[in-house]
Design a protein around this motif. Structure first.
Motif, short mmCIF file in Angstrom:
data_model
loop_
_atom_site.label_atom_id
_atom_site.label_comp_id
_atom_site.label_asym_id
_atom_site.label_seq_id
_atom_site.Cartn_x
_atom_site.Cartn_y
_atom_site.Cartn_z
N VAL A 135 5.62 -15.96 -64.14
CA VAL A 135 6.95 -15.43 -63.85
C VAL A 135 7.36 -15.80 -62.42
O VAL A 135 8.50 -16.18 -62.16
CB VAL A 135 6.98 -13.90 -64.05
N GLN A 136 6.41 -15.68 -61.48
CA GLN A 136 6.70 -16.04 -60.10
C GLN A 136 7.05 -17.51 -59.96
O GLN A 136 7.96 -17.89 -59.21
CB GLN A 136 5.51 -15.68 -59.19
N GLU A 137 6.32 -18.38 -60.70
CA GLU A 137 6.59 -19.81 -60.65
C GLU A 137 7.98 -20.13 -61.21
O GLU A 137 8.72 -20.95 -60.64
CB GLU A 137 5.53 -20.57 -61.44
N ILE A 138 8.35 -19.47 -62.31
CA ILE A 138 9.67 -19.70 -62.90
C ILE A 138 10.75 -19.23 -61.95
O ILE A 138 11.77 -19.91 -61.74
CB ILE A 138 9.78 -18.97 -64.26
N TRP A 139 10.55 -18.08 -61.33
CA TRP A 139 11.52 -17.55 -60.37
C TRP A 139 11.71 -18.52 -59.22
O TRP A 139 12.85 -18.80 -58.80
CB TRP A 139 11.05 -16.20 -59.86
N LEU A 191 13.73 -21.61 -60.15
CA LEU A 191 15.15 -21.32 -60.31
C LEU A 191 15.83 -21.03 -58.97
O LEU A 191 16.96 -21.46 -58.73
CB LEU A 191 15.35 -20.13 -61.25
N ARG A 192 15.15 -20.30 -58.11
CA ARG A 192 15.78 -19.82 -56.88
C ARG A 192 15.37 -20.59 -55.63
O ARG A 192 16.00 -20.46 -54.58
CB ARG A 192 15.42 -18.35 -56.66
N GLY A 193 14.29 -21.40 -55.71
CA GLY A 193 13.78 -22.08 -54.54
C GLY A 193 12.76 -21.25 -53.80
O GLY A 193 12.57 -20.06 -54.09
N PRO A 194 12.05 -21.85 -52.83
CA PRO A 194 11.04 -21.11 -52.07
C PRO A 194 11.65 -19.86 -51.43
O PRO A 194 12.69 -19.93 -50.76
CB PRO A 194 10.60 -22.13 -51.00
N ASP A 195 11.00 -18.72 -51.68
CA ASP A 195 11.46 -17.42 -51.16
C ASP A 195 12.89 -17.09 -51.60
O ASP A 195 13.58 -16.29 -50.96
CB ASP A 195 11.40 -17.39 -49.63
N GLY A 196 13.35 -17.73 -52.69
CA GLY A 196 14.69 -17.45 -53.19
C GLY A 196 15.80 -18.01 -52.34
O GLY A 196 16.96 -17.62 -52.48
N ARG A 197 15.49 -18.97 -51.46
CA ARG A 197 16.47 -19.49 -50.50
C ARG A 197 17.12 -20.80 -50.94
O ARG A 197 17.83 -21.44 -50.16
CB ARG A 197 15.81 -19.68 -49.13
N GLY A 198 16.85 -21.24 -52.16
CA GLY A 198 17.44 -22.48 -52.64
C GLY A 198 16.60 -23.69 -52.28
O GLY A 198 15.57 -23.59 -51.60
N GLY A 219 27.09 -22.96 -46.80
CA GLY A 219 26.11 -23.65 -45.98
C GLY A 219 24.67 -23.34 -46.34
O GLY A 219 23.75 -23.68 -45.58
N GLN A 220 24.44 -22.71 -47.48
CA GLN A 220 23.09 -22.36 -47.91
C GLN A 220 22.56 -23.42 -48.87
O GLN A 220 23.33 -24.09 -49.57
CB GLN A 220 23.11 -20.99 -48.61
N ASP A 221 21.23 -23.57 -48.90
CA ASP A 221 20.63 -24.49 -49.86
C ASP A 221 20.96 -24.02 -51.27
O ASP A 221 20.92 -22.82 -51.57
CB ASP A 221 19.11 -24.53 -49.68
N MET A 222 21.29 -24.97 -52.14
CA MET A 222 21.68 -24.61 -53.49
C MET A 222 20.48 -24.33 -54.39
O MET A 222 19.42 -24.93 -54.24
CB MET A 222 22.53 -25.72 -54.11
N THR A 223 20.66 -23.43 -55.32
CA THR A 223 19.68 -23.20 -56.38
C THR A 223 19.97 -24.19 -57.51
O THR A 223 20.98 -24.90 -57.49
CB THR A 223 19.78 -21.78 -56.93
N ILE A 224 19.09 -24.22 -58.50
CA ILE A 224 19.31 -25.09 -59.65
C ILE A 224 20.62 -24.74 -60.35
O ILE A 224 21.38 -25.62 -60.76
CB ILE A 224 18.12 -24.99 -60.62
N VAL A 225 20.90 -23.44 -60.47
CA VAL A 225 22.13 -23.02 -61.12
C VAL A 225 23.34 -23.50 -60.32
O VAL A 225 24.33 -24.00 -60.89
CB VAL A 225 22.16 -21.49 -61.28
N ASP A 226 23.28 -23.38 -58.97
CA ASP A 226 24.37 -23.87 -58.14
C ASP A 226 24.59 -25.35 -58.35
O ASP A 226 25.73 -25.83 -58.47
CB ASP A 226 24.06 -23.64 -56.65
N ALA A 227 23.48 -26.10 -58.38
CA ALA A 227 23.57 -27.56 -58.51
C ALA A 227 24.17 -27.95 -59.86
O ALA A 227 25.00 -28.87 -59.93
CB ALA A 227 22.20 -28.18 -58.34
N ILE A 228 23.75 -27.27 -60.92
CA ILE A 228 24.30 -27.59 -62.25
C ILE A 228 25.79 -27.27 -62.29
O ILE A 228 26.59 -28.04 -62.84
CB ILE A 228 23.54 -26.81 -63.33
N ALA A 229 26.17 -26.14 -61.68
CA ALA A 229 27.58 -25.78 -61.66
C ALA A 229 28.39 -26.82 -60.90
O ALA A 229 29.49 -27.22 -61.31
CB ALA A 229 27.77 -24.40 -61.02
N GLY A 230 27.84 -27.30 -59.76
CA GLY A 230 28.53 -28.34 -59.00
C GLY A 230 28.64 -29.63 -59.77
O GLY A 230 29.66 -30.32 -59.73
#
Length: 278
Positions: free
Chosen positions: A228-232, A235-242, A252-263
């Motif tokens: 679960v931690q690996e999947i998180w 999806l969210r990047g190291p420490d959830g920071r993208g 100006g924040q690093d994008m997550t996978i969801v952000d990138a797909i939306a873009g």
């Protein structure tokens, strides 16, 4: 082991703090839902929801009356009990055993199953000592003297109060109406078993998450947590920071996978709009 619970209604008022009841070590609450074909206890919804919120097993009960239509009583009860176990309070003015079974069957016909039956020994004797061998979850009441903490008043697992009658063993014993709980004097009940055994009697199930986790050993739970931690993180990047490699979002924040797909979707849509007509 023996666990304890309380039995409450509007007669005790609406202000019993069930968080404090749980802190004092109680495991379950039985509370009044309805009586006859018209009375609904105004304290029930609050007590039901507070019991759930504080991890207490909860059953709601209907006081059965012989002077009201049984089907109407069942409909009233089922329409208000909600997501709690069910109990019938069968005592003074409840009629004979035929009335009891008529109510149980009426509730069953509405898609609910009665889990508990409060039938004190004195009332069983008053109505002619009928056969109780098939009643669900027999609760019997015999009271000790005095007032105080429930555990101090409890007469013990070996007391004759636990003796069965009518061909049925006593499943739950109401042993006082003067237990001091969360600053109130209330009825207290004992169940000679575990919380899970009472949960099964009440027809209550663990939540899906609890059931899955309890079915896993320690190594399997640790493995599940790691995955679960690996999947998180994916999806969210190291420490959830993208992810830096995916670029920056408008803030100006690093994008997550969801952000990138939306873009990417937005870019594709823009390209389709910009493409000249053939």
């Amino acid at each position: 082991m023996t666990i304890f619970g309380i039995d409450i209604s509007n007669n005790n008022g609406p202000d019993i703090n069930l968080a404090e009841v749980a802190r004092e070590g109680f495991e379950f609450v039985f509370a009044k839902v309805s009586e006859g074909d018209g009375f609904v206890d105004y304290t029930w919804p609050g007590y039901r929801d507070a019991a759930h919120a504080n991890g207490l097993l909860v059953a709601g009960y209907h006081y059965l009356r012989s002077d009201c239509d049984v089907t109407a009583q069942a409909e009233l009860f089922v329409s208000h009990v909600g997501d709690a176990a069910t109990m019938v309070d069968f005592e003074a003015n409840s009629g004979g055993i035929d009335t009891f079974w008529a109510f149980v069957n009426a509730v069953n016909a509405l898609g609910r199953t009665i889990n508990l039956s409060y039938i004190p020994r004195w009332y069983w004797q008053q109505i002619g000592c009928p056969d109780l061998s098939r009643v669900p979850g027999l609760i019997q009441s015999s009271y000790v003297a005095g007032s105080g903490p429930a555990s101090a008043l409890y007469p013990g697992d070996g007391t004759g109060f636990w003796n069965g009658f009518g061909g049925k063993s006593v499943d739950i014993l109401q042993f006082t109406d003067q237990a001091l709980v969360a600053g109130h004097h209330v009825d207290a009940n004992a169940f000679a078993g575990t919380v899970d055994e009472l949960r099964a009697m009440l027809g209550l199930t663990l939540s899906t998450t609890q059931g899955v986790l309890m079915a896993l050993n320690d190594a399997q739970q640790a493995d599940l947590l790691q995955k679960v931690q690996e999947i998180w993180e994916q999806l969210r990047g190291p420490d959830g920071r993208g992810w830096a490699q995916l670029g920056k979002n408008p803030q100006g924040q690093d994008m997550t996978i969801v952000d990138a797909i939306a873009g990417l979707q937005s870019a594709v849509a823009a390209m389709k709009v910009a493409k000249p007509a053939a």
